[in-house]
Design an enzyme around this catalytic site. Structure first.
Site, PDB file in Angstrom:
ATOM      1  CD  GLU A  87      -2.985  -0.925   0.107  1.00 19.48           C
ATOM      2  OE1 GLU A  87      -3.453   0.205  -0.099  1.00 19.48           O
ATOM      3  OE2 GLU A  87      -3.287  -1.927  -0.574  1.00 19.48           O
ATOM      4  CB  SER A 467     -45.112 -33.650  43.347  1.00 20.60           C
ATOM      5  OG  SER A 467     -46.473 -34.007  43.283  1.00 20.60           O
TER       6      SER A 467
END
Length: 806
Positions: A87, A467
């Site tokens: 770059e 229960s």
């Protein structure tokens, strides 16, 4: 001539001043609205949040932009060299603008005018930082000039390494990855420190146009661009010619990272953590804040929990036979692989494969297995068939037809290509495993398949516990003057709920009544009528208060049916409530998260808030080991907690869950739960150091079938999990609080006995309490309305209305 030259010079000077003034005016106008480049010093990019298991394994990542921010010191030189070469090779030598590159680009663009080719740029890395951070992608002269001015200012204000750091962490590199750290994981499933020269060069090839060099759609372009970058790296002296040639000879080697949950079987757990993080910090912090979350998840227990739940759900579903295929095709076509490839499989049920029935005979089925899907989205070319023998689909009752798409699984131990027929269960369920001392959720599975349904039955499904709620009623009794040997009448009872309501006549599961029975027998045998009488004797306000203390309900309606678990709650809340019993009566707060750190490593949440001043000592100087101060509320007497634990041990030894003691020879306690019309089946169980809750039921509640109780459906799932979870753990007994007295009693009457045998047990009593001197029956009175009391010297007493002699 001199006057002419002077005249021309004057005109030129004026024109120069006019042009310079115009340029100055133009630049001044542009610079007035330039963004403040000082924001770069405070830049906090969107960073992904990472979720980890308790052992550090990565579970999941959340981000709108997949980015991991690395300081420049942590970025390898090879990565820096690759991007600089690709770059901006003069990055460390220019002042923000590369004038030679600009001139070269201008010449090249002039030469290519009219050719239709895209203009060549000459942006430096600094210019790209200015554009990416402070400007837009607008293609205009104004933007380029702003970019150039900002670049000069940025270079004057920041060091080169800081600029490069911002660039390498911000740049978009395709596949949703921002920055080199995230791209390294996304493309190669590696840390940046593990990348080869060829791999680093490929990443550096991407900023120009990631889509143009996609490794799956354009592999030839990708290799060509990568090799160009390698040549630039060699040319700039960052690698030798030999290293460059070797790198160019390598294939791309892209190995995409799996972006789904990274830890097998943790889908429901992870999603619950994500929801909680969103509630705690908001979506912006979740997806951009870079949080590091250490969860409570135990990966091994999580896999065991998933296996146990899946096994239980499949067993129940198979007993009801075959329903229908996943899909049916009337015409299979010549390429059956493409046909079955259209159907989406459950991605998290990795043990199964989709297949299409090609042939059906008396011996079984011939099926075509769904081809795997490649990273580019295409199906594998290979086509694989398998056999499903008749013996592997007996449970179905009827066999699938040609053209049916069905699930199959490899038969374990089979050397041939033999598979078994499978079916996604209609029944659903959940399982939660928790540390009772801290509230840390060690494992959580919220259904058969997260891919099929994200609804978490462990935290989002409110169901009746039946229960399994009774231990909280009995705990309230034991904490308020009752003992395990207190006797309650088990006989018909009628409750008038009020004007306009029918009389309520509770009954036991067996539809029989058993007369006077101890509290221990009532909980072991899960006697409904006894529980109703006990709640009536105590008063429902007390039951409601204890249900709130335990965290089962926030505000339990004070009606007697609620004592039988008619209210609705979640598996997670029930597990936390049972943890109170298991940990000596101290309250706990269930959590899936141990600790959260922000992007700077600062702790912003910690579940464990216990104090420990001595833990801060700089060095050991012979002092005692630090004591952690547990400031949790004591919501239940520790002796009551042990009495309840002992009674729940009886449930698995002699009561409704004997399957547990038959299968696991270690100290365990628990309680089954079954609701009216068999809509919900529960088992809540625990060892001294782990609580496990299991729920089974249809998402749209309906009858599971007669005998589909908690002991039949949920308890076996608990057993399958605990067998493996406790396999390498010592058989530690439940902890007995100091001062507890153990007295032999008659298991039937609750009275003191000096004998022994099956009918005698050592019962736990608090100091100052013991077996009763008289046989006082709770919930039953004589003809004058007085509590019925029988002397222990009496041989017998006739209790009218019970159908027997007691």
């Amino acid at each position: 001539m001199l006057r002419i030259f002077g005249y021309l010079f004057g005109i030129g000077a004026v024109l120069f001043l006019v042009v310079a003034t115009g340029i100055a005016w133009y630049v001044s106008g542009i610079t007035q609205d330039l963004p403040d480049y000082d924001v770069l010093a405070k830049y906090e990019p969107p960073v992904m949040t990472r979720i980890h298991a308790s052992d550090g394994q990565l579970i999941a990542e959340y981000a709108r932009e997949r980015r991991l921010y690395l300081p420049i010191q942590a970025i390898p030189d090879r990565i820096k060299a690759a991007f600089i070469s690709a770059e901006d090779k003069n990055f460390y030598h220019h002042s923000g603008l590369d004038y030679y590159a600009i001139f070269r680009a201008m010449v090249q663009n002039v030469q290519s005018m009219g050719s239709g080719s895209r203009p060549v740029g000459a942006s430096t890395i600094t210019q790209q930082v200015a554009k990416n951070f402070l400007l837009t992608n607008e293609q205009s002269i104004d933007r380029k000039i702003k970019e150039a001015i900002l670049s000069l200012r940025i270079e004057a204000a920041y060091k080169k390494d800081k600029i490069l750091e911002l660039y390498l962490n911000e740049i978009f590199l395709g596949l949703g990855a921002y920055g080199v750290a995230a791209a390294s994981l996304e493309y190669f499933d590696k840390s940046v420190h593990e990348l080869t020269l060829a791999e680093a060069a490929y990443l550096a090839a991407l900023p120009k146009a990631p889509n143009n060099y996609n490794p799956f759609r354009h592999p030839d372009r990708a290799i060509e661009r990568r090799n160009w970058v390698i040549d630039r790296i060699v040319e700039n002296g960052f690698a030798t010619v030999q290293e460059g040639d070797a790198a160019k000879a390598e294939p791309l080697g892209v190995n995409r990272r799996v972006t789904a949950p990274h830890l097998f079987a943790a889908d429901y757990f992870t999603e619950e953590v994500r929801r909680q993080l969103g509630d705690m910090f908001g979506d912006k912090a979740l997806y951009e804040g870079g949080l590091s979350v250490r969860t409570t998840l135990d990966p091994e227990l999580q896999v065991l929990a998933r296996q146990a739940l899946m096994k239980g759900l499949i067993k129940f579903d198979r007993a009801r036979g075959w329903r229908k295929p996943v899909k049916h095709f009337d015409e299979i076509g010549a390429d059956w692989g493409a046909t079955v490839g259209e159907v989406e499989a459950l991605s998290d049920v990795v043990e199964w494969r989709l297949s299409i029935v090609l042939e059906s005979s008396g011996n079984g089925l011939t099926v075509g297995l769904q081809p795997a899907r490649l990273p580019n989205g295409r199906l594998e070319e290979a086509r694989e068939t398998a056999v499903v023998p008749a013996s592997q689909m007996k449970w179905a009752g009827k066999r699938p037809s040609v053209g049916d798409v069905v699930y199959v699984s490899k038969v374990e131990g089979s050397e041939s290509n033999e598979y078994a027929l499978e079916q996604v269960p209609e029944i659903e369920g959940a399982i939660v495993a928790m540390d009772p001392h801290t509230g840390r959720v060690l494992a959580m599975v919220g259904g058969f398949s997260f891919a099929e349904s994200e609804f978490n039955r462990a935290t989002q499904a409110y169901r009746q516990p039946g229960s399994s709620f009774k231990p909280f009623v009995y705990s309230a009794a034991l904490d308020n003057g009752y003992t395990p040997s207190s006797v309650v009448m088990d006989a018909p009872i009628e409750i008038d709920p009020g004007p306009g309501q029918p009389i309520w006549r509770p009954s036991n599961y067996s539809n029989e009544f058993y007369g006077p029975s101890t509290l221990r027998t009532g909980i072991e045998r899960s006697r409904n009528v006894m529980t109703v009488r006990l709640a009536q004797d105590m008063g429902m306000p007390l039951v409601a208060e204890y249900s709130r203390r335990f965290g089962v309900y926030d505000d339990l309606p004070q009606f007697l049916p609620m004592a039988l678990g008619a209210g609705e709650t979640t598996v997670l809340r029930m597990a936390a409530a049972y943890s109170v019993i298991d940990n000596g009566g101290r309250s706990i707060s269930p959590t899936l998260i141990d600790r959260i750190q922000n992007r700077f490593g600062e702790t912003v949440f910690r579940h464990d808030t216990r104090g420990c001043e001595a833990c801060e000592a700089a060095e050991w100087q012979g002092q005692d080991e630090p004591e952690i101060i547990d400031d949790a509320d004591q919501v239940l007497d520790p002796m009551t907690a042990y009495q309840m634990t002992s009674m729940l041990e009886g449930v698995v030894q002699r009561g409704t869950a004997t399957i547990v003691s038959r299968e696991i020879d270690k100290p365990l306690a628990g309680k089954t739960g079954t609701t009216n019309d068999y809509h919900d089946a529960w088992f809540m169980g625990f060892s001294p150091d782990m609580v496990v809750g299991v729920f089974v039921g249809y998402d749209q509640p309906r009858n599971l079938g007669r005998s589909s109780t908690g002991g039949q459906l949920a308890a076996p799932i608990f057993v399958d999990f605990m067998k493996e979870a406790l396999a390498d753990k010592p058989a530690i007994p439940f902890r007995v609080p100091p001062g507890m007295n153990f007295i032999p009693i008659d298991r039937k009457t609750g009275l003191h006995t000096s004998g022994n045998g099956a009918g005698v047990l050592l019962e736990a009593f608090k100091p100052g309490t013991g077996p009763p001197d008289t046989y006082s029956i709770i919930g039953y009175t004589d003809t004058l309305g007085n509590p019925l009391t029988v002397s222990p010297d009496s041989d017998s007493a006739v209790i009218s209305g019970t159908g027997g002699l007691y």
